[in-house]
Design a protein around this motif. Structure first.
Motif, PDB file in Angstrom:
ATOM      1  N   ILE A  75       0.898  -0.577  -0.114  1.00 56.19           N
ATOM      2  CA  ILE A  75      -0.048   0.162  -0.057  1.00 56.19           C
ATOM      3  C   ILE A  75       0.697   1.399  -0.495  1.00 56.19           C
ATOM      4  N   GLN A 104     -12.384   3.971   4.745  1.00 54.97           N
ATOM      5  CA  GLN A 104     -11.777   2.872   5.871  1.00 54.97           C
ATOM      6  C   GLN A 104     -10.050   2.878   4.757  1.00 54.97           C
ATOM      7  N   VAL A 133      -5.690   1.307   4.034  1.00 50.62           N
ATOM      8  CA  VAL A 133      -5.025   0.455   4.182  1.00 50.62           C
ATOM      9  C   VAL A 133      -4.707   0.051   5.309  1.00 50.62           C
ATOM     10  N   LYS A 134      -4.768  -0.371   6.301  1.00 50.82           N
ATOM     11  CA  LYS A 134      -3.362  -0.673   7.043  1.00 50.82           C
ATOM     12  C   LYS A 134      -2.679  -1.527   7.375  1.00 50.82           C
ATOM     13  N   SER A 135      -3.238  -2.567   6.666  1.00 50.69           N
ATOM     14  CA  SER A 135      -1.726  -3.942   6.553  1.00 50.69           C
ATOM     15  C   SER A 135      -1.003  -2.970   5.184  1.00 50.69           C
ATOM     16  N   MET A 152      -2.020  -6.070   0.428  1.00 46.45           N
ATOM     17  CA  MET A 152      -3.376  -6.696   0.232  1.00 46.45           C
ATOM     18  C   MET A 152      -3.676  -6.827   0.764  1.00 46.45           C
ATOM     19  N   HIS A 159      -5.760  -7.237   4.234  1.00 46.59           N
ATOM     20  CA  HIS A 159      -6.665  -6.106   3.857  1.00 46.59           C
ATOM     21  C   HIS A 159      -7.908  -6.554   3.669  1.00 46.59           C
ATOM     22  N   ASN A 160      -8.967  -6.707   4.636  1.00 43.30           N
ATOM     23  CA  ASN A 160     -10.502  -7.129   4.668  1.00 43.30           C
ATOM     24  C   ASN A 160     -10.749  -5.800   3.916  1.00 43.30           C
ATOM     25  N   THR A 163      -8.210   1.820  -0.615  1.00 41.25           N
ATOM     26  CA  THR A 163      -8.738   1.261  -2.035  1.00 41.25           C
ATOM     27  C   THR A 163      -9.365   1.824  -2.961  1.00 41.25           C
TER      28      THR A 163
END
Length: 408
Positions: A8, A237, A239-241, A244, A247-248, A370
């Motif tokens: 990301i 929301q 992307v915190k990870s 990808m 990421h959910n 996203t």
């Protein structure tokens, strides 16, 4: 490379706070428009967007309507509790069914001040409305994952939940618009063609369109049609990870009539423009739903959904858009469905092959989102040039900002 491996950090840029539009411009179609076509960037305003679209083409909009999803309650102690209605409890088959409930409904919510609200405790607010008073009560049932199941009940019981929200609730502006909602937002944070209630965020690319612009498009034989995707809060929301895979992707309801699918079949191979990332996700999801009816003809209706990684893991290279949509239409007729109501979790990132639209109208999106990944999937690495140009030429960003017309 599988999109799960995408980092990301490769999809970020510096967005100064002052470039985030806090208010819309006085006239919808006066917003600036960046046009990206065959590697070249030009500028205009939305008022002239019809000049850049080919005649005898199809323009697709998302006609979802933003609901007044923010409810404020006050405990007897004076503590304030905010209930943000995200989506219906899973017991309801779709948003429309939940919205038309009378007397009571169960909704999945975010709670501001949740630590002050105990399970089973009843909150109440009274709202004068004409010669009547609406009494709205909220009861905390349970926490489910990252949200709370809240039972909302009201009198008069003849009102639908949609009507109650309209009277008692407030428009939920995006979190990056750091101000309270004002009366003008009820109109301006809504497209002029909004119809089907269910979103907690506007499909903002459509905010720029006016009746005068529609008339000019009609004169050019640019046909308008509508899909419905109810935008959830997950659209904001980040992307915190790191990549990808962690990421959910949020799932959202789509509601599509058979007539729209037939129209897409008729326009297969011709020029289709989608207005907004939500419209793009919807039509591309229809392709993958059709693919599933080809690969698994006896698929159960409850299983006919689009999951996050379906587009990268289903073997569909040999299946054309026309074949997929025709199969989906046949499946619907077999089920005696006039409308397809399901959920999509489709994640569109670099590595995804866009199948249906040839152009995308969209606003400028947050770094590491996203939505930015989707833009990168549409135009490739040139997204960096596009955003650099917009930042250097005083474009306004995010929901109330300017936008772009991107050709792939």
């Amino acid at each position: 490379m599988h999109p799960k491996s995408l980092a990301i950090k490769d999809f970020t840029y510096e967005l100064p706070e002052e470039r985030i539009a806090k208010y819309p411009l006085p006239e919808r179609d006066s917003s600036k428009l960046l046009i990206y076509n065959q590697g070249k960037i030009t500028e205009d305003t939305y008022r002239h967007i019809d000049q850049y679209l080919p005649s005898d083409s199809l323009l697709l909009f998302n006609n979802t309507r933003v609901v007044e999803a923010r409810l404020l309650f006050q405990k007897p102690t004076g503590a304030s509790i905010e209930v943000f209605c995200l989506e219906p409890h899973p017991r309801y088959p779709d948003i429309t069914t939940a919205m038309t409930q009378k007397e009571r409904v169960t909704w999945m919510c975010l709670i501001g001040g949740a630590s002050k609200w105990k399970t089973g405790q009843l909150l109440e607010k009274k709202i004068p409305h004409g010669d009547k008073t609406i009494v709205l009560q909220a009861q905390y049932l349970e926490k489910i994952k990252d949200s709370f199941a809240i039972e909302l009940s009201w009198t008069p019981s003849s009102l639908s939940f949609a009507e109650v929200l309209h009277i008692a609730g407030m428009i939920p502006l995006p979190p990056y618009i750091k101000r309270a909602a004002e009366s003008g937002d009820a109109t301006r944070y809504q497209t002029i063609y909004a119809l089907t209630e269910g979103s907690v965020a506007a499909p903002t690319a459509g905010l720029h369109f006016t009746e005068a612009l529609f008339e000019r498009m009609q004169a050019k034989n640019i046909r308008r049609s509508y899909v419905t995707l109810h935008v959830g809060a997950g659209t904001f929301q980040p992307v915190k990870s790191e990549n990808m895979e962690g990421h959910n992707m949020h799932a959202e309801f789509i509601d599509i009539p058979t007539t729209l699918i037939q129209q897409l079949i008729d326009y297969a191979g011709r020029f289709i423009t989608v207005v907004g990332t939500t419209s793009l996700r919807t039509v591309e999801s229809l392709y993958w739903l059709g693919v599933k009816t080809i690969l698994t003809p006896a698929i159960a209706p409850a299983e006919l959904t689009v999951h996050q990684w379906d587009a990268y893991e289903l073997k569909a290279d040999h299946i054309s858009v026309q074949e997929a949509l025709t199969s989906l239409l046949q499946y619907m007729k077999k089920q005696q469905w006039e409308r397809l109501i399901t959920r999509t979790q489709l994640l569109i990132t670099p590595g995804y092959t866009i199948r249906i639209p040839k152009a995308l109208v969209t606003n400028f999106h947050q770094p590491q989102s996203t939505l930015l990944l989707l833009v990168a999937a549409f135009v490739g690495t040139k997204w960096k040039n596009i955003y650099k140009h917009a930042l250097e030429h005083e474009f306004r960003f995010l929901s109330y900002g300017d936008g772009c017309l991107l050709f792939r």
